[in-house]
Structure formats: C-alpha cells, structure tokens
Enzyme design. Sequence first.
Site, short mmCIF file in Angstrom:
data_model
loop_
_atom_site.label_atom_id
_atom_site.label_comp_id
_atom_site.label_asym_id
_atom_site.label_seq_id
_atom_site.Cartn_x
_atom_site.Cartn_y
_atom_site.Cartn_z
N GLU A 25 -0.06 -33.35 45.15
CA GLU A 25 0.29 -31.94 44.78
C GLU A 25 -0.68 -31.47 43.68
O GLU A 25 -1.23 -32.11 42.77
CB GLU A 25 1.93 -31.88 44.47
CG GLU A 25 2.13 -32.65 43.14
CD GLU A 25 3.66 -31.82 42.59
OE1 GLU A 25 3.44 -30.81 42.08
OE2 GLU A 25 4.46 -32.54 42.33
N ASP A 139 20.54 -22.47 40.39
CA ASP A 139 19.10 -23.16 40.38
C ASP A 139 18.99 -24.35 41.05
O ASP A 139 19.16 -25.42 40.39
CB ASP A 139 18.64 -22.97 38.82
CG ASP A 139 17.05 -23.39 38.91
OD1 ASP A 139 16.57 -23.61 39.87
OD2 ASP A 139 16.51 -23.11 37.71
N SER A 141 16.25 -26.59 43.40
CA SER A 141 14.67 -26.43 43.68
C SER A 141 15.05 -26.57 45.31
O SER A 141 15.47 -27.06 46.04
CB SER A 141 13.96 -27.70 43.27
OG SER A 141 12.74 -27.61 43.90
N ALA A 142 13.56 -25.71 45.72
CA ALA A 142 13.46 -25.73 47.20
C ALA A 142 13.00 -27.14 47.61
O ALA A 142 12.86 -27.45 48.89
CB ALA A 142 12.39 -24.92 47.39
N LYS A 160 13.84 -36.15 36.53
CA LYS A 160 13.98 -36.33 35.29
C LYS A 160 15.28 -35.69 34.89
O LYS A 160 15.96 -35.06 35.70
CB LYS A 160 13.15 -34.90 34.60
CG LYS A 160 12.03 -35.30 34.54
CD LYS A 160 10.82 -34.29 33.73
CE LYS A 160 9.76 -34.93 33.32
NZ LYS A 160 8.62 -34.40 34.43
N1 PSU Z 1 9.04 -32.35 38.02
C1 PSU Z 1 8.25 -33.09 37.34
N2 PSU Z 1 6.95 -32.80 37.18
C2 PSU Z 1 6.31 -31.66 38.00
C3 PSU Z 1 7.44 -30.98 38.68
C4 PSU Z 1 8.64 -31.47 38.77
O1 PSU Z 1 8.56 -34.05 36.56
O2 PSU Z 1 5.28 -31.21 37.99
C5 PSU Z 1 6.97 -29.58 39.42
C6 PSU Z 1 6.61 -30.08 40.84
O3 PSU Z 1 5.77 -29.69 41.69
C7 PSU Z 1 7.93 -29.66 41.55
C8 PSU Z 1 8.34 -28.71 41.02
O4 PSU Z 1 7.99 -29.65 42.92
O5 PSU Z 1 7.91 -28.78 39.85
C9 PSU Z 1 9.64 -28.21 41.00
O6 PSU Z 1 9.92 -26.69 40.63
P1 PSU Z 1 11.31 -25.86 40.77
O7 PSU Z 1 12.10 -26.70 39.91
O8 PSU Z 1 10.84 -24.83 40.17
O9 PSU Z 1 11.35 -26.16 42.09
MN MN Z 2 14.42 -23.17 40.41
#
Ligand code: PSU
Ligand code: MN
Length: 304
Positions: A25, A139, A141-142, A160
């Site tokens: 990614e 909230d 994540s997608a 995490k």
């Molecule tokens: N968690 C990590 N490192 C990251 C991410 C998440 O430890 O870099 C990044 C990844 O790209 C993940 C995104 O898909 O954050 C998730 O963002 P959100 O929580 O806004 O969906």
């Molecule tokens: Mn989010």
Amino acid sequence: MNKYLSTSAEVQQALNEGKPVVALESTIISHGMPYPQNVETALKVEQTIRDNGAVPATIAIIGGKLKAGCTPEEIEYLGKKGHEVTKASRRDLPVLIARKADGATTVTTTMIIAAMAGIKVFATGGIGGVHRGAETTMDISADLEELAQTPVMVVCAGAKSILDLGLTLEYLETKGVPVLGYGTDELPAFYTPHSGFKVDYRVDTPAELAAAFKAKLDMGLKGGILVTNPIPDEYAMPADVINKAIDEAVAESVKLGIHGKETTPFLLAKVKDLTGGDSLASNIQLVLNNARLAAKTAAELAKQ
Ligand code: PSU
Ligand code: MN
C-alpha cells in the site's frame, strides 16, 4: 481489464506467467511514516519481497491511473509529498480518477486495485478497524468492509490499540472474515505480540496459509483473509510504554476534535512523537517481517 488500471510491465509479466506477486500500500508511505524513512522503508520492503521469491507491486493512484507497480521515482514522489497526497479510500476513487488526481491507497483501495490486477497477496503494517468510542462516533474503518468483499489475503501485524481490538474482531466475525495468527493463538497488537484477544485459527506455515486462501477462492466465498503476524520479540515495544503513548494520543485526538479520515494519521504521528521515534523503528521491522511472510505465501499460492 479497465482503462483506469495501469499494471507495470514487470508485474504484468509475473502475473501472466503465474509467478508470485505481492501488493503493497502507499498510505503507509505518505501518511504512516515520516520522510525520508518512509521512502527508504518502501524500497527495502520491495527488496525483501524480491529476496523471498516474489515480485513487489506498490499500489497508488497517480495522475488518475490506478497503478499496480510503482517505480522508485513514484515512491519517492509520494513519500516526499506526504500528507499533501489525498489518503484515498473506496469513496474517494470516483472523483480522484475523474480529476486525474493522485491518491495514496489505504488497505481498502490497495485491495481493490490488487484484485483488479489479479494480485492475491498483500503485505502491510496494520489495518484500520473499529475505533475506541465507535459506539458514539461510528468510526469504523472501510478496511473491514473491504476484507468482507474483496478476495485478497492481507498480511499485517495485527491492529494497533488506538483501535478497540475486541470490537474489531467482532466486526470481522460478523462479516465472515477469517482472522489467522501466524505461529500464534493470540491477536498481535502491532507494536507488541500480545493483545489478550484470540485469533480464529493458528497457522504455522506459508503453505497452510496458501491452502486456506485457495479453498476460499475455490468455493467462491467472497472477501479476503486477514493474516496477523506478530512482531519479532527483539523489535517489540515495552507494552507499558506503548500503551501509555496510545492512551495519551487518543485523549488528545478527542480533546482536539480530530475526526474522520484524519484520526488514524493523527494518532500514528502522535504515538511516534511520544515514543521518541522508537515506535518507528518497530514499525519498520514489522513491515519487513510481513513482507517476508507474504512473499513466501504468494510463492506457495503460485504452486497450487
Ligand atoms: N494503521 C497503521 N498504519 C497505517 C494505517 C493504519 O498502523 O499506515 C493506514 C492504512 O493505510 C489503513 C488506514 O488502511 O490507515 C486506515 O485508515 P482509516 O482508519 O481512516 O480507515
Ligand atoms: Mn475512520
């Protein structure tokens, strides 16, 4: 496949010949780590994948193209731009593509583009999940929805504890996503091998991971598989140090009213600042560890 997808010649040749390919990614480059360690790490991860017998495909959106396989120059470009690049999730794709814009792909969009290109295995650091306090913020994540619908195996180091790990596992269970522990029964918590939560199954070899994924594909069951690979002990953070930093980071994000797509990058940067860079060193090592496992698993899958 579609006019927006641009697969590099090397990646396309490997796919045509049935050789192992591992997707990577780009949000981890632009938003997950500071420059220049982000670029150094991204290039080292690609080399690690090659050393373990697979072809790396770093995925990003550049000039409105869905790239499966970035050049070192493109990786440098994304790494230098950092937070100026749009963090692109599923909902961002239509407008970014129509505008011929750039985007750093999250786990979600990397899975989407990997699947379009025909790549089955993807290595990263951590995934997004259900955030603490999601019962009021909603909230989530997608990344979890994508794991439920797109057939890509995601190799990570767990999630995490900026997230609510228990709720994240509940969500994945509801969505039918297998959560496998590599050499462990316990869900790893990214910086440490321990979370106190159990995975669905412990799996001990890349061949067994490949067999499970092949069975899922053969049955036509939609969605991916989440492989959680614990950080090696020698690189793990002391649990009390990292948990204190995470608690502080979460409290500050609430106080400042950080929300939406800013939340995860804010927490990642804050934790790094609070731990004086120690967390970055752990982060780099766990990504390399995941790259090794993903390459070996892709190699097993290519044999099946
Ligand atoms: N968690 C990590 N490192 C990251 C991410 C998440 O430890 O870099 C990044 C990844 O790209 C993940 C995104 O898909 O954050 C998730 O963002 P959100 O929580 O806004 O969906
Ligand atoms: Mn989010």
